[in-house]
Design a protein around this motif. Sequence first.
Motif, short mmCIF file in Angstrom:
data_model
loop_
_atom_site.label_atom_id
_atom_site.label_comp_id
_atom_site.label_asym_id
_atom_site.label_seq_id
_atom_site.Cartn_x
_atom_site.Cartn_y
_atom_site.Cartn_z
N TYR A 118 0.82 -1.21 0.00
CA TYR A 118 0.00 0.00 0.00
C TYR A 118 0.86 1.26 0.00
CZ TYR A 118 -4.00 -2.95 1.27
OH TYR A 118 -4.99 -3.91 1.28
N ILE A 119 2.00 1.19 0.64
CA ILE A 119 2.86 2.38 0.76
C ILE A 119 4.06 2.29 -0.19
CG2 ILE A 119 4.32 3.73 2.32
CD1 ILE A 119 2.50 2.82 4.63
N SER A 151 5.74 -6.00 -1.59
CA SER A 151 5.55 -4.68 -2.20
C SER A 151 5.22 -4.78 -3.68
CB SER A 151 6.81 -3.82 -2.01
OG SER A 151 6.97 -3.44 -0.67
N THR A 152 5.66 -5.85 -4.33
CA THR A 152 5.38 -6.00 -5.76
C THR A 152 3.91 -6.25 -6.05
OG1 THR A 152 5.76 -8.41 -5.94
CG2 THR A 152 7.70 -6.97 -6.09
N TYR A 153 3.11 -6.49 -5.02
CA TYR A 153 1.67 -6.67 -5.21
C TYR A 153 1.06 -5.43 -5.88
CZ TYR A 153 -2.88 -8.80 -3.99
OH TYR A 153 -4.12 -9.39 -4.03
N ARG A 157 -1.11 -5.54 -9.44
CA ARG A 157 -2.45 -4.98 -9.62
C ARG A 157 -2.53 -4.07 -10.84
NH1 ARG A 157 -4.04 -3.64 -3.29
NH2 ARG A 157 -4.96 -5.69 -2.84
N ARG A 158 -1.39 -3.54 -11.26
CA ARG A 158 -1.34 -2.72 -12.48
C ARG A 158 -0.88 -3.55 -13.69
NH1 ARG A 158 -0.66 2.84 -11.40
NH2 ARG A 158 -1.80 3.36 -9.49
N ALA A 190 0.42 -12.96 -9.68
CA ALA A 190 0.91 -12.61 -11.02
C ALA A 190 0.27 -13.52 -12.06
CB ALA A 190 2.43 -12.73 -11.06
N GLY A 191 0.11 -14.79 -11.70
CA GLY A 191 -0.50 -15.75 -12.62
C GLY A 191 -1.96 -15.44 -12.92
N LYS A 192 -2.63 -14.80 -11.99
CA LYS A 192 -4.02 -14.40 -12.24
C LYS A 192 -4.09 -13.35 -13.35
CE LYS A 192 -5.71 -15.11 -7.49
NZ LYS A 192 -6.26 -14.43 -6.30
#
Length: 232
Positions: A118-119, A151-153, A157-158, A190-192
Amino acid sequence: MITKILKEIESKKNKKKDKTLSRFFKTGKGEYGEGDIFWGLTVPVSRQIALKHKDLPLSDVNLLLKNKVHEVRLIGLLVLVDKYKRSSFSEKEKIAKFYLKNTKYVNNWDLVDLSSHYILGDYLLSQPKKDILVQLAKSKNLWEQRIAIVSTYAFIRREKLDETFKIAKMFLGHDHDLIHKATGWMLREAGKKDEKALRKFLDANLSKMPRTMLRYAIEKFGEDIRMEYLKK
């Protein structure tokens, strides 16, 4: 103000839950959360308190982060996440740098998972260089390593997957289960977004991948594909 908040948090102590949480977060001697202190607050209760104090200045948030009680640090991080989301770009940069200076207090997996993407992850999306994630991944601190991958989440998402695969590759030989789980989780996410990209990564690195990491990564695949990877 801090004294008032601490009293409010302490008033929510749950003696039945504190021992359960202490066991769950492995606070025993030699365990990853050794010495951490729990007061038994649930995450929803912690969120309610954080929301009430969302306008705390960073100086007060810093005092919460330095507290020996786990839930106090969590509330400090939840306040920080909320402040970040509501801030201008310049303020977001200030908060991200504050977060990086205080990673030693983000010292259990839930604290990492409820704050880092988030940050720090969101902030780095707008930066030309993402070297900080590599630096964190190379850290000797387990929680900074977890911050790097979780953090790579924000990137996932992008639909930007390169950073996840880069950090995941660095952790293929890691010896800690908490990094295996976090990395497998991010690979699954990432696979999603791009199953072919995940399968390409798995095919190239399967022989070096810890079993737990693999199981998490392939969790959303169909049964036949999962079994195909587990049998290799």
